[in-house]
Motif scaffolding. Structure first.
Motif, short mmCIF file in Angstrom:
data_model
loop_
_atom_site.label_atom_id
_atom_site.label_comp_id
_atom_site.label_asym_id
_atom_site.label_seq_id
_atom_site.Cartn_x
_atom_site.Cartn_y
_atom_site.Cartn_z
N THR A 74 0.84 -1.20 0.00
CA THR A 74 0.00 0.00 0.00
C THR A 74 0.88 1.26 0.00
O THR A 74 0.60 2.21 -0.74
N ASP A 97 -7.62 -4.61 -2.17
CA ASP A 97 -7.52 -5.29 -0.87
C ASP A 97 -8.78 -5.04 -0.06
O ASP A 97 -9.02 -3.91 0.37
N ASP A 188 -3.28 -1.85 -6.00
CA ASP A 188 -2.80 -2.40 -4.73
C ASP A 188 -3.51 -3.73 -4.52
O ASP A 188 -4.67 -3.89 -4.92
#
Ligand SMILES: Nc1ncnc2c1ncn2[C@@H]1O[C@H](COP(=O)(O)OP(=O)(O)OP(=O)(O)O)[C@@H](O)[C@H]1O
Ligand SMILES: [Mg+2]
Length: 320
Positions: A74, A97, A188
């Protein structure tokens, strides 16, 4: 350190500019071979750029992956996005995520005051396209497709074509007149090699692999390697490893051995140390949360991500 005012929600809210780094901060040297003869105490972090490496062309899609938690995925997504936005590029980040939606919390999507809020889950379930799930963030030139806890539903409900869903949506966008509205997309991912991560790798041109120095798990590295290779064979032959980022780098013999090991595992990829700094941990929990680049522009990770960003993407091509 800067504490810009938080913009209010909704369209038209002021967005925080991301200026270039001041002065010419001390950057890591870029080399094409490690100097193995230097004792580690004297070894300065250097970026290894293989002779075969070429920077990515726009509008590239980068997937930030490592199934190990806390590897720096991240942080790497935010800092590369911030560095590219500061260079004038139009950047989109996608939060893949579901767990804590850490990326979404860090960059603060500016949702409209009314109407339905979409997220990456909506794209997987064919409820909307990429554009409808994209929101401005608090920061200039960075937009986001946020995540939410219910992205996890993709893993157990397995909607039809989930593995290809993101790749298909990006291909559709690229095929529209004028192509993608973004110079670069950064995705991410979760600390898992589940269906969403496979879909993320299937959609990407380049995988960026952050590895935390000191948190290394060799078996974990081997299974990531296998996953990348099987995505290359089965769902995305164009996927390449774009870089390995050695996050929270500090001077130790272990860090040097790790750099050598990953450069052997991924001979096509630059190996980029990102120096350790407590500023990296402070920035996402600052009030408001902000990239390290804005929170502490002189901090080594801000400088190192800036160098990485200019190495990885051909900005001249973007400008033309
Ligand atoms: N260069 C750095 N120096 C010091 N700390 C760092 C650095 N980069 C990342 N960290 C810290 O390491 C921790 C994990 O980073 P991050 O959340 O980016 O990892 P992640 O791979 O996204 O984790 P997860 O798998 O849980 O999503 C955070 O507390 C972050 O602030
Ligand atoms: Mg994360």
């Amino acid at each position: 350190m800067t504490s810009p005012e938080t913009p209010g929600p909704g369209e038209g809210a002021a967005r925080i500019p991301l200026p270039p780094l001041d002065g010419s901060p001390e950057r890591l040297e870029v080399v094409s071979a490690w100097d193995g003869g230097t004792p580690y105490q004297l070894w300065r972090p250097q970026i290894l750029r293989p002779a075969t490496f070429r920077p990515a062309q726009p509008s590239q899609v980068f997937a930030v992956v490592n199934q190990k938690g806390g590897a720096g995925k991240t942080t790497s997504t935010v800092e590369l996005a911030a560095a590219w936005a500061a260079a004038g590029l139009r950047v989109r980040v996608i939060d893949g995520d579901p767990q804590e939606a850490a990326l979404s919390a860090w960059l603060t999507p500016q949702y409209p005051d009314s109407g339905e809020r979409h997220s990456l889950r909506s794209v997987f379930f064919d409820e909307c396209g990429l554009a409808e799930a994209t929101y401005p963030t608090a920061f200039e030139r960075i937009d986001i497709i946020p995540s939410s806890l219910d992205l996890a539903r993709v893993e157990y409900e397995r909607p039809i074509g989930a593995e290809q869903a993101l790749a298909a949506a990006l291909a559709e966008e690229a095929g529209q007149p004028g192509g993608s509205p973004y110079d670069v997309t950064l995705i991410d991912s979760a600390p898992s090699l589940g269906l969403v991560t496979v879909a993320v790798l299937t959609a990407a041109d380049k995988a960026l692999v952050p590895v935390k120095v000191g948190g290394l798990d060799m078996r974990g590295m081997a299974s990531l390697h296998r996953t990348i290779r099987s995505v290359q064979r089965k769902t995305n032959p164009k996927l390449a490893v774009g870089a390995v980022l050695l996050t929270a780098w500090d001077k130790s013999d272990f860090a040097r051995q790790l750099a050598v090991k990953v450069s052997e595992d991924y001979p096509e990829a630059p190996v980029i140390p990102i120096r350790r700094s407590v500023r990296a941990a402070e920035a996402p929990v600052a009030s408001p949360p902000q990239p390290v680049r804005l929170w502490a522009p002189g901090a080594p990770p801000a400088i190192d991500y800036d160098t990485a960003a200019s190495l990885l993407l051909d900005r001249k091509e973007v400008a033309s």
